[in-house]
Design a protein around this motif. Structure first.
Motif, PDB file in Angstrom:
ATOM      1  N   LEU A 193      14.714  40.923  12.278  1.00 34.16           N
ATOM      2  CA  LEU A 193      13.565  40.333  12.952  1.00 34.16           C
ATOM      3  C   LEU A 193      12.365  40.266  12.012  1.00 34.16           C
ATOM      4  CD1 LEU A 193      12.262  39.426  15.731  1.00 34.16           C
ATOM      5  CD2 LEU A 193      11.566  41.810  15.968  1.00 34.16           C
ATOM      6  N   LEU A 194      12.100  41.361  11.314  1.00 31.91           N
ATOM      7  CA  LEU A 194      10.943  41.409  10.422  1.00 31.91           C
ATOM      8  C   LEU A 194      11.176  40.604   9.149  1.00 31.91           C
ATOM      9  CD1 LEU A 194       9.888  45.112  10.975  1.00 31.91           C
ATOM     10  CD2 LEU A 194       8.782  43.045  11.832  1.00 31.91           C
ATOM     11  N   ARG A 195      12.417  40.509   8.702  1.00 27.62           N
ATOM     12  CA  ARG A 195      12.698  39.599   7.587  1.00 27.62           C
ATOM     13  C   ARG A 195      12.389  38.160   7.990  1.00 27.62           C
ATOM     14  NH1 ARG A 195      18.463  41.999   5.160  1.00 27.62           N
ATOM     15  NH2 ARG A 195      17.509  43.684   3.930  1.00 27.62           N
ATOM     16  N   GLY A 196      12.722  37.835   9.249  1.00 27.21           N
ATOM     17  CA  GLY A 196      12.397  36.503   9.744  1.00 27.21           C
ATOM     18  C   GLY A 196      10.899  36.264   9.823  1.00 27.21           C
ATOM     19  N   VAL A 197      10.150  37.279  10.251  1.00 27.56           N
ATOM     20  CA  VAL A 197       8.685  37.152  10.306  1.00 27.56           C
ATOM     21  C   VAL A 197       8.127  36.835   8.923  1.00 27.56           C
ATOM     22  CG1 VAL A 197       6.539  38.434  10.648  1.00 27.56           C
ATOM     23  CG2 VAL A 197       8.352  38.586  12.355  1.00 27.56           C
ATOM     24  N   LEU A 198       8.573  37.569   7.899  1.00 31.21           N
ATOM     25  CA  LEU A 198       8.104  37.316   6.529  1.00 31.21           C
ATOM     26  C   LEU A 198       8.495  35.914   6.072  1.00 31.21           C
ATOM     27  CD1 LEU A 198       8.948  40.737   4.830  1.00 31.21           C
ATOM     28  CD2 LEU A 198       6.730  39.950   5.680  1.00 31.21           C
ATOM     29  N   LYS A 199       9.696  35.498   6.440  1.00 33.27           N
ATOM     30  CA  LYS A 199      10.155  34.154   6.076  1.00 33.27           C
ATOM     31  C   LYS A 199       9.303  33.088   6.758  1.00 33.27           C
ATOM     32  CE  LYS A 199      14.286  31.195   6.340  1.00 33.27           C
ATOM     33  NZ  LYS A 199      15.708  31.144   6.801  1.00 33.27           N
ATOM     34  N   GLY A 200       9.028  33.294   8.055  1.00 31.44           N
ATOM     35  CA  GLY A 200       8.239  32.314   8.789  1.00 31.44           C
ATOM     36  C   GLY A 200       6.819  32.211   8.295  1.00 31.44           C
ATOM     37  N   ARG A 201       6.263  33.323   7.786  1.00 32.60           N
ATOM     38  CA  ARG A 201       4.907  33.312   7.240  1.00 32.60           C
ATOM     39  C   ARG A 201       4.899  32.920   5.764  1.00 32.60           C
ATOM     40  NH1 ARG A 201       2.144  31.693   8.978  1.00 32.60           N
ATOM     41  NH2 ARG A 201       0.291  32.609   8.093  1.00 32.60           N
ATOM     42  N   LEU A 206       6.197  40.390   0.021  1.00 30.86           N
ATOM     43  CA  LEU A 206       6.721  41.570   0.703  1.00 30.86           C
ATOM     44  C   LEU A 206       8.184  41.372   1.055  1.00 30.86           C
ATOM     45  CD1 LEU A 206       3.805  42.295   3.204  1.00 30.86           C
ATOM     46  CD2 LEU A 206       4.423  43.700   1.230  1.00 30.86           C
ATOM     47  N   GLN A 207       8.915  42.484   1.107  1.00 36.83           N
ATOM     48  CA  GLN A 207      10.299  42.479   1.554  1.00 36.83           C
ATOM     49  C   GLN A 207      10.476  43.591   2.584  1.00 36.83           C
ATOM     50  OE1 GLN A 207      12.559  42.949  -2.085  1.00 36.83           O
ATOM     51  NE2 GLN A 207      12.816  40.739  -2.329  1.00 36.83           N
ATOM     52  N   ALA A 208      11.285  43.309   3.593  1.00 35.08           N
ATOM     53  CA  ALA A 208      11.572  44.306   4.627  1.00 35.08           C
ATOM     54  C   ALA A 208      12.790  45.117   4.221  1.00 35.08           C
ATOM     55  CB  ALA A 208      11.813  43.618   5.963  1.00 35.08           C
ATOM     56  N   CYS A 217       8.614  53.521  12.579  1.00 35.67           N
ATOM     57  CA  CYS A 217       9.644  52.491  12.681  1.00 35.67           C
ATOM     58  C   CYS A 217      10.588  52.619  11.491  1.00 35.67           C
ATOM     59  CB  CYS A 217       8.983  51.104  12.712  1.00 35.67           C
ATOM     60  SG  CYS A 217      10.144  49.721  12.716  1.00 35.67           S
ATOM     61  N   CYS A 218      11.843  52.219  11.692  1.00 35.20           N
ATOM     62  CA  CYS A 218      12.845  52.359  10.638  1.00 35.20           C
ATOM     63  C   CYS A 218      12.650  51.360   9.498  1.00 35.20           C
ATOM     64  CB  CYS A 218      14.234  52.183  11.236  1.00 35.20           C
ATOM     65  SG  CYS A 218      14.468  50.599  12.091  1.00 35.20           S
ATOM     66  N   VAL A 219      11.806  50.355   9.700  1.00 35.56           N
ATOM     67  CA  VAL A 219      11.613  49.306   8.696  1.00 35.56           C
ATOM     68  C   VAL A 219      10.287  49.514   7.977  1.00 35.56           C
ATOM     69  CG1 VAL A 219      11.439  46.821   8.292  1.00 35.56           C
ATOM     70  CG2 VAL A 219      12.978  47.693  10.057  1.00 35.56           C
ATOM     71  N   ARG A 220      10.320  49.256   6.692  1.00 32.07           N
ATOM     72  CA  ARG A 220       9.129  49.374   5.847  1.00 32.07           C
ATOM     73  C   ARG A 220       9.010  48.078   5.059  1.00 32.07           C
ATOM     74  NH1 ARG A 220       6.614  53.875   3.035  1.00 32.07           N
ATOM     75  NH2 ARG A 220       5.841  53.286   0.967  1.00 32.07           N
ATOM     76  N   LEU A 221       7.803  47.575   4.929  1.00 24.25           N
ATOM     77  CA  LEU A 221       7.558  46.357   4.151  1.00 24.25           C
ATOM     78  C   LEU A 221       7.028  46.764   2.785  1.00 24.25           C
ATOM     79  CD1 LEU A 221       5.899  44.058   6.853  1.00 24.25           C
ATOM     80  CD2 LEU A 221       8.323  44.490   6.394  1.00 24.25           C
ATOM     81  N   GLN A 222       7.800  46.478   1.754  1.00 34.13           N
ATOM     82  CA  GLN A 222       7.460  46.885   0.399  1.00 34.13           C
ATOM     83  C   GLN A 222       7.205  45.669  -0.472  1.00 34.13           C
ATOM     84  OE1 GLN A 222      10.316  50.887   0.455  1.00 34.13           O
ATOM     85  NE2 GLN A 222      10.800  49.193  -0.924  1.00 34.13           N
ATOM     86  N   PRO A 223       6.482  45.862  -1.564  1.00 30.99           N
ATOM     87  CA  PRO A 223       6.241  44.743  -2.483  1.00 30.99           C
ATOM     88  C   PRO A 223       7.563  44.180  -2.995  1.00 30.99           C
ATOM     89  CG  PRO A 223       4.789  46.572  -3.014  1.00 30.99           C
ATOM     90  CD  PRO A 223       5.773  47.087  -1.989  1.00 30.99           C
TER      91      PRO A 223
END
Length: 225
Positions: A193-201, A206-208, A217-223
């Motif tokens: 879901l968050l990979r899709g958010v980054l893709k849509g924006r 950043l990478q999830a 949350c289990c997901v972290r957004l890193q450079p």
């Protein structure tokens, strides 16, 4: 689906619940909800022993909060000239109100999981693969539809993002109870879901990644590398 509610705009669910906190308004809402057909102001006033003006005020407030629908009908049964003006009537709306603190989005998770099961059953594709694809598609859609930066977008949807050096950590999981009991399934869904958010924006910086930590949350957004 997520409700797009900017931080500076009131939360409609919170506002609706606040409206029902007024005792007279709650009595009117309960009365209308119990009736098999729409209710008029005079009828409600007589049933609850309240002044008509008070009833009209509270019914309109409930309608403003989308807790009641307004319909117009001629109660006389006549139509045409001389039949009089249609009466303003109220009935319970289909609006569902829920407020969770911290923010939770279990309905979204349920929809994605149901879609994955149904499509897997129809096509034979593994459920987990369908779930990941559906989650990423939804995330992309959310990212494309919201013209704001990623941090504000995540905050708007309840992830409680925090800056940590060059990364963004998420202090809240909107799927907390599900993730605790079905960690691999729900965290994988959340990741895509968050990979899709980054893709849509179109957020290339950043990478999830999965990076579970206690209380986050289990997901972290890193450079991006």
């Amino acid at each position: 689906m997520f409700v797009d509610t900017p931080k500076e705009v009131r939360d409609p669910d919170v506002s609706a619940i606040a409206a029902l906190d007024e005792p007279t308004r709650r009595r009117l809402y309960d009365h209308v909800a119990r009736q098999p057909s729409p209710v008029g102001r005079d009828e409600a006033a007589a049933a609850l022993g309240l002044p008509r003006r008070t009833v009209a005020f509270h019914l309109d407030r409930l309608a403003d909060e989308s807790l009641l629908d307004v319909v117009y009908e001629r109660r006389s049964g006549r139509s045409g000239p001389g039949a009089g003006r249609p009466a303003k009537l109220y009935r319970r709306s289909a609006k569902q109100v829920a407020v969770n603190l911290p923010d939770r989005r279990y309905e979204l998770a349920g929809r994605l999981l149901a879609q994955a099961v149904e499509e897997s059953d129809a096509t034979g594709e593994p459920v987990r693969e369908v779930l990941h694809r559906k989650a990423e598609e939804l995330g992309t859609q959310l990212g494309e539809q919201n013209k704001t930066n990623v941090f504000d977008l995540l905050e708007r949807y309840g992830f409680e993002p925090r800056h940590e050096d060059d990364a963004i950590v998420l202090a809240n999981c909107p799927f907390h109870a599900l993730a605790r009991e079905h960690t691999q399934t729900v965290c994988g869904m959340n990741l895509h879901l968050l990979r899709g958010v980054l893709k849509g924006r179109e957020e290339a910086g950043l990478q999830a990644h999965l990076a579970p930590r206690p209380g986050q949350c289990c997901v972290r957004l890193q450079p991006a590398a």
